[in-house]
Design an enzyme around this catalytic site. Structure first.
Site, mmCIF file in Angstrom:
data_model
loop_
_atom_site.group_PDB
_atom_site.id
_atom_site.type_symbol
_atom_site.label_atom_id
_atom_site.label_comp_id
_atom_site.label_asym_id
_atom_site.label_seq_id
_atom_site.Cartn_x
_atom_site.Cartn_y
_atom_site.Cartn_z
ATOM 1 N N GLU A 286 6.650 5.332 -9.706
ATOM 2 C CA GLU A 286 5.208 5.062 -9.529
ATOM 3 C C GLU A 286 4.587 6.042 -8.536
ATOM 4 O O GLU A 286 3.446 6.476 -8.722
ATOM 5 C CB GLU A 286 5.004 3.630 -9.036
ATOM 6 N N GLY B 88 0.790 -1.236 0.000
ATOM 7 C CA GLY B 88 0.000 0.000 0.000
ATOM 8 C C GLY B 88 0.818 1.280 0.000
ATOM 9 O O GLY B 88 0.307 2.337 0.388
ATOM 10 N N ASP C 268 -4.028 -5.533 -18.610
ATOM 11 C CA ASP C 268 -2.995 -4.519 -18.923
ATOM 12 C C ASP C 268 -3.048 -4.064 -20.384
ATOM 13 O O ASP C 268 -2.011 -3.769 -20.985
ATOM 14 C CB ASP C 268 -1.574 -5.058 -18.604
ATOM 15 N N LEU D 77 -4.090 -7.403 -6.958
ATOM 16 C CA LEU D 77 -3.601 -8.535 -7.758
ATOM 17 C C LEU D 77 -4.711 -9.468 -8.242
ATOM 18 O O LEU D 77 -4.454 -10.626 -8.579
ATOM 19 C CB LEU D 77 -2.531 -9.297 -6.958
ATOM 20 N N LYS D 78 -5.935 -8.982 -8.294
ATOM 21 C CA LYS D 78 -7.031 -9.760 -8.893
ATOM 22 C C LYS D 78 -7.458 -9.059 -10.174
ATOM 23 O O LYS D 78 -7.265 -7.847 -10.318
ATOM 24 C CB LYS D 78 -8.230 -9.842 -7.936
ATOM 25 N N ASN E 56 1.627 3.019 -2.557
ATOM 26 C CA ASN E 56 0.963 3.945 -3.496
ATOM 27 C C ASN E 56 -0.327 4.506 -2.903
ATOM 28 O O ASN E 56 -0.661 5.666 -3.132
ATOM 29 C CB ASN E 56 0.705 3.253 -4.839
ATOM 30 N N HIS F 291 0.966 -0.150 -13.251
ATOM 31 C CA HIS F 291 1.732 -1.361 -13.584
ATOM 32 C C HIS F 291 3.233 -1.025 -13.622
ATOM 33 O O HIS F 291 3.624 -0.022 -14.235
ATOM 34 C CB HIS F 291 1.270 -1.919 -14.944
ATOM 35 N N ASN G 127 -5.352 1.709 -13.479
ATOM 36 C CA ASN G 127 -4.430 0.679 -12.968
ATOM 37 C C ASN G 127 -2.990 1.166 -13.063
ATOM 38 O O ASN G 127 -2.615 1.862 -14.009
ATOM 39 C CB ASN G 127 -4.579 -0.609 -13.791
HETATM 40 C C1 GAR Z 1 3.272 -1.584 -7.550
HETATM 41 O O1 GAR Z 1 4.579 -1.740 -8.024
HETATM 42 C C2 GAR Z 1 2.287 -1.785 -8.685
HETATM 43 O O2 GAR Z 1 2.738 -1.315 -9.921
HETATM 44 C C3 GAR Z 1 2.185 -3.290 -8.700
HETATM 45 O O3 GAR Z 1 2.127 -3.651 -7.345
HETATM 46 C C4 GAR Z 1 2.927 -2.717 -6.604
HETATM 47 C C5 GAR Z 1 2.133 -2.261 -5.408
HETATM 48 O O4 GAR Z 1 2.944 -1.584 -4.481
HETATM 49 N N1 GAR Z 1 1.017 -3.737 -9.445
HETATM 50 C C6 GAR Z 1 1.044 -4.728 -10.318
HETATM 51 O O5 GAR Z 1 2.041 -5.386 -10.564
HETATM 52 C C7 GAR Z 1 -0.274 -5.006 -11.010
HETATM 53 N N2 GAR Z 1 -0.074 -5.821 -12.161
HETATM 54 P P1 GAR Z 1 2.299 -0.953 -3.151
HETATM 55 O O6 GAR Z 1 1.384 -2.028 -2.533
HETATM 56 O O7 GAR Z 1 3.459 -0.631 -2.261
HETATM 57 O O8 GAR Z 1 1.517 0.260 -3.546
#
Ligand code: GAR
Length: 217
Positions: free
Chosen positions: A179, A13, A150, A90-91, A15, A109, A107
């Site tokens: 990100e 979390g 994606d 991740l779903k 982000n 990525h 989303n």
């Molecule tokens: C991030 O790097 C995001 O891009 C990735 O999960 C991470 C979450 O980080 N998402 C994916 O790979 C989706 N396909 P966080 O939980 O620290 O925000």
């Protein structure tokens, strides 16, 4: 009017934390009104609690993706949400929610789509695949969600160089820094109604993107 935002998470979390911080600082014309987690152990839930943001745990429970997405849709509608942000969720969303929230699901990525994306491409596996492939550049992408994995219209992308001595940890750390700027920028633009989708392209309208406040992040 300020938009009501739901952030969907499955893990750390970081982000989500950035979005909360920047919406409360007035950078984003919206409020993080709800956090939905697919995993009860996600640290993101602790972050939501610390900021007094309501959260729900919605387990997948071996349902179909459509049935799971319908449960999420109901929760989102009940909470009068304007924008759904997938920040490490991740779903896969599918079915009615995709049409009902077309161009209103964002989303994040951790690669330059259309490279290193699609089903199963996430976490350490993704960054290892990047390093092993020998590419010199990777990055981060923020896009609208469509019916594929994606594949939706790209809002923003930023490149990150792959260094010769990079490990999964060092590379994913540098991508994460990007990100943490890119996702709030896209959410800020959405909340200012500055994103227009034309086919696969997303136009940033209403003034120069470069000179706008989002560039200062
Ligand atoms: C991030 O790097 C995001 O891009 C990735 O999960 C991470 C979450 O980080 N998402 C994916 O790979 C989706 N396909 P966080 O939980 O620290 O925000």
């Amino acid at each position: 009017m300020s938009k009501r935002i739901a952030v969907l998470v499955s893990g750390n979390g970081s982000n989500l934390e950035r979005l909360i911080e920047l919406s409360r600082a007035g950078f984003i014309d919206g409020e993080i009104s709800l956090v939905i987690s697919s995993n009860e152990k996600a640290f993101a839930l602790e972050r939501a609690k610390r900021h007094s943001i309501p959260s729900r745990i919605l387990h997948f429970n071996s349902r179909s993706c459509d049935a799971y997405s319908d449960v999420i849709l109901q929760t989102i509608v009940d909470c009068e949400i304007d924008l759904i942000v997938l920040a490490g969720f991740l779903k896969i969303l599918s079915g009615k929610i995709i049409e009902r929230f077309r161009n209103r699901i964002i989303n994040l990525h951790p690669s330059l789509i259309p490279s290193f994306c699609g089903k199963g491409m996430y976490g350490e596996r993704l960054h290892r695949a990047v390093i092993e492939s020998g590419v010199r550049i990777t990055g981060a992408t923020v896009h609208f969600v469509d019916g594929g994995t994606d594949t939706g219209p790209i809002i923003l992308q930023e490149a990150v160089p792959v260094l010769c001595d990079d490990t999964v940890e060092s590379l994913s750390g540098r991508v994460a820094l990007v990100e943490h700027r890119l996702l709030p920028k896209a959410v800020s633009l959405f909340c200012k109604d500055r994103l227009t989708v034309r086919g696969k392209r997303v136009l940033i309208t209403g003034g120069s993107y470069e000179n706008s406040v989002v560039e200062r992040l």
